[in-house]
Design an enzyme around this catalytic site. Structure first.
Site, PDB file in Angstrom:
ATOM      1  N   TYR A   2       0.823  -1.206   0.000  1.00 26.06           N
ATOM      2  CA  TYR A   2       0.000   0.000   0.000  1.00 26.06           C
ATOM      3  C   TYR A   2       0.863   1.265   0.000  1.00 26.06           C
ATOM      4  O   TYR A   2       1.580   1.552   0.965  1.00 26.06           O
ATOM      5  CB  TYR A   2      -0.933   0.049   1.219  1.00 26.06           C
ATOM      6  CG  TYR A   2      -2.062  -0.965   1.218  1.00 26.06           C
ATOM      7  CD1 TYR A   2      -2.322  -1.764   0.114  1.00 26.06           C
ATOM      8  CD2 TYR A   2      -2.878  -1.117   2.335  1.00 26.06           C
ATOM      9  CE1 TYR A   2      -3.357  -2.689   0.125  1.00 26.06           C
ATOM     10  CE2 TYR A   2      -3.917  -2.037   2.350  1.00 26.06           C
ATOM     11  CZ  TYR A   2      -4.145  -2.817   1.242  1.00 26.06           C
ATOM     12  OH  TYR A   2      -5.165  -3.728   1.259  1.00 26.06           O
ATOM     13  N   SER A  37      -5.729 -13.149   1.779  1.00 27.99           N
ATOM     14  CA  SER A  37      -6.787 -12.324   1.201  1.00 27.99           C
ATOM     15  C   SER A  37      -7.003 -12.780  -0.229  1.00 27.99           C
ATOM     16  O   SER A  37      -6.074 -13.274  -0.884  1.00 27.99           O
ATOM     17  CB  SER A  37      -6.421 -10.837   1.242  1.00 27.99           C
ATOM     18  OG  SER A  37      -5.350 -10.572   0.355  1.00 27.99           O
ATOM     19  N   GLN A  40      -9.458 -12.683   4.544  1.00 22.23           N
ATOM     20  CA  GLN A  40      -9.995 -11.367   4.233  1.00 22.23           C
ATOM     21  C   GLN A  40     -10.585 -11.438   2.824  1.00 22.23           C
ATOM     22  O   GLN A  40      -9.883 -11.792   1.867  1.00 22.23           O
ATOM     23  CB  GLN A  40      -8.916 -10.292   4.315  1.00 22.23           C
ATOM     24  CG  GLN A  40      -9.454  -8.940   3.957  1.00 22.23           C
ATOM     25  CD  GLN A  40      -8.748  -7.761   4.604  1.00 22.23           C
ATOM     26  OE1 GLN A  40      -9.267  -6.667   4.560  1.00 22.23           O
ATOM     27  NE2 GLN A  40      -7.605  -7.967   5.192  1.00 22.23           N
ATOM     28  N   PRO A  76     -16.240  -2.872   2.559  1.00 25.55           N
ATOM     29  CA  PRO A  76     -17.611  -2.767   3.090  1.00 25.55           C
ATOM     30  C   PRO A  76     -18.446  -1.713   2.374  1.00 25.55           C
ATOM     31  O   PRO A  76     -19.669  -1.775   2.388  1.00 25.55           O
ATOM     32  CB  PRO A  76     -17.413  -2.381   4.557  1.00 25.55           C
ATOM     33  CG  PRO A  76     -15.966  -2.205   4.787  1.00 25.55           C
ATOM     34  CD  PRO A  76     -15.203  -2.591   3.567  1.00 25.55           C
TER      35      PRO A  76
END
Ligand code: SF4
Length: 344
Positions: free
Chosen positions: A52, A136, A156, A186
């Protein structure tokens, strides 16, 4: 803040976590304040990744939690021992609570993880560098297989009321195998704007911990207020609103599952039709210099509009139209970005 047990990790995590992608957008000072406020509000799970912002997300988290390491459960992701060592250094910590194999997209990736890479991760557990191993993924097929293998303590996976494919099989399966579930996206990559609906929908699942990406203090305060002070039950009117948003967004929302790939012409379909969402998620400098973005844009030139990807997409997305829309969007924002660069 209520807590929930994260499957066999036995960790008690706050009912919602914090996603680390947007921590690269505001200034460092603002991000540090935001993370500290988030912890003060009782959120103890912060999720990030080696990749990230080229490490910016991990470094900023490290600065924000200095002196408060024990209050936080850090989840990060990577693919190799080198990634893990770098994450430890950037996060300025001796251990990662939740370490995930990042983006296990295909059954071949899963095989590689289980047969080869798992070894260094297990050794890292012995050495005290990792506490728990998870993964993930955006592929339901892969996630189901990985959970059933009983080799991971948590997963995840995307879950929201627009992209709710995990609800029927994966959520019950993780329960059966006592695997923790962290729900990424979400807000469906920014396509759901109503925090009340997004969070309440996910709170219906008693074993799922959403980790929304947060950029502003007001956002986390609003979400925590929903968790702490609102009824979690969806009223008939809210259910109706969810239905309406779902039918509006769902037919043009890419789940990043990769089932449309490989494209016979080499178009990186899932990258191209996600350009607008990626642009909204990442800082502009990072977005425009990101290899993945540039090669996706470049690959779109090869599209001959054959429709092969559409035949494979389980969500019947109009991929060809979405490619055109996203490239038009990219060209517009790239032009604005260049103009801005010249004037500064
Ligand atoms: S276009 Fe469809 S098949 Fe391809 S990644 Fe997106 S949702 Fe999956």
């Amino acid at each position: 803040m209520k807590k929930v047990r994260l499957g066999k990790t036995n960790l008690m995590v706050s009912r919602i976590g914090m996603g680390g992608i947007p921590l690269t957008r505001p200034s460092e000072k603002e991000v540090i304040k935001l993370i500290q406020r988030t912890i003060d509000l009782g959120v103890n799970l912060i999720d990030t990744a080696y990749s990230y912002g080229n490490g910016m997300s991990e470094e900023r988290i490290s600065k924000a939690i200095a002196g408060r390491r024990e209050e936080v459960i850090i989840a990060t992701k990577g693919g190799t021992l080198e990634h893990l060592e770098t994450s430890l250094r950037r996060l300025n910590t001796d251990y990662i609570d939740l370490w995930q194999f990042h983006g296990v997209s295909t059954l071949e990736d899963l095989e590689e993880v289980l047969n080869h890479r798992m070894e260094f991760a297990r050794k890292a557990i012995e050495d005290g560098k990792i506490r728990h191993i998870g993964f993930s993924s955006h592929s339901l097929k892969v996630a189901l297989e990985a959970v059933a293998s009983d080799q991971f303590e948590f997963v995840q996976f995307p879950l929201n009321f627009v992209s709710n494919e995990a609800a029927d099989e994966l959520v019950p399966l993780v329960k059966k195998h006592d695997v923790g579930f962290i729900a990424m996206k979400p807000f469906a990559g920014g396509r759901i704007r109503d925090a009340n609906l997004a969070i309440k929908y996910l709170l219906q699942f008693d074993n799922v911990v959403p980790d929304p990406g947060i950029e502003k203090i007001e956002e986390i305060e609003e979400i925590v207020d929903i968790v702490n002070n609102k009824s979690w039950e969806l009223s008939p009117q809210e259910q109706q609103e969810i239905k309406e948003i779902r039918s509006k967004v769902s037919s043009r929302f890419c789940r990043q599952c990769g089932y449309c790939m490989p494209c016979p012409q080499g178009v990186l379909i899932d990258g191209v039709i996600y350009l607008q969402i990626l642009y909204e998620l990442w800082p502009a400098d990072w977005f425009f210099s990101w290899d993945y973005v540039n090669s996706s844009v470049e690959s779109a030139k090869n599209c001959i509009k054959c429709g092969e990807g559409e035949k494979k997409c389980p969500y019947q997305l109009p991929i060809r139209e979405m490619i055109d829309e996203n490239i038009a969007f990219y060209e517009r924002v790239a032009k604005e970005y260049k103009k801005q660069q010249i004037s500064t």
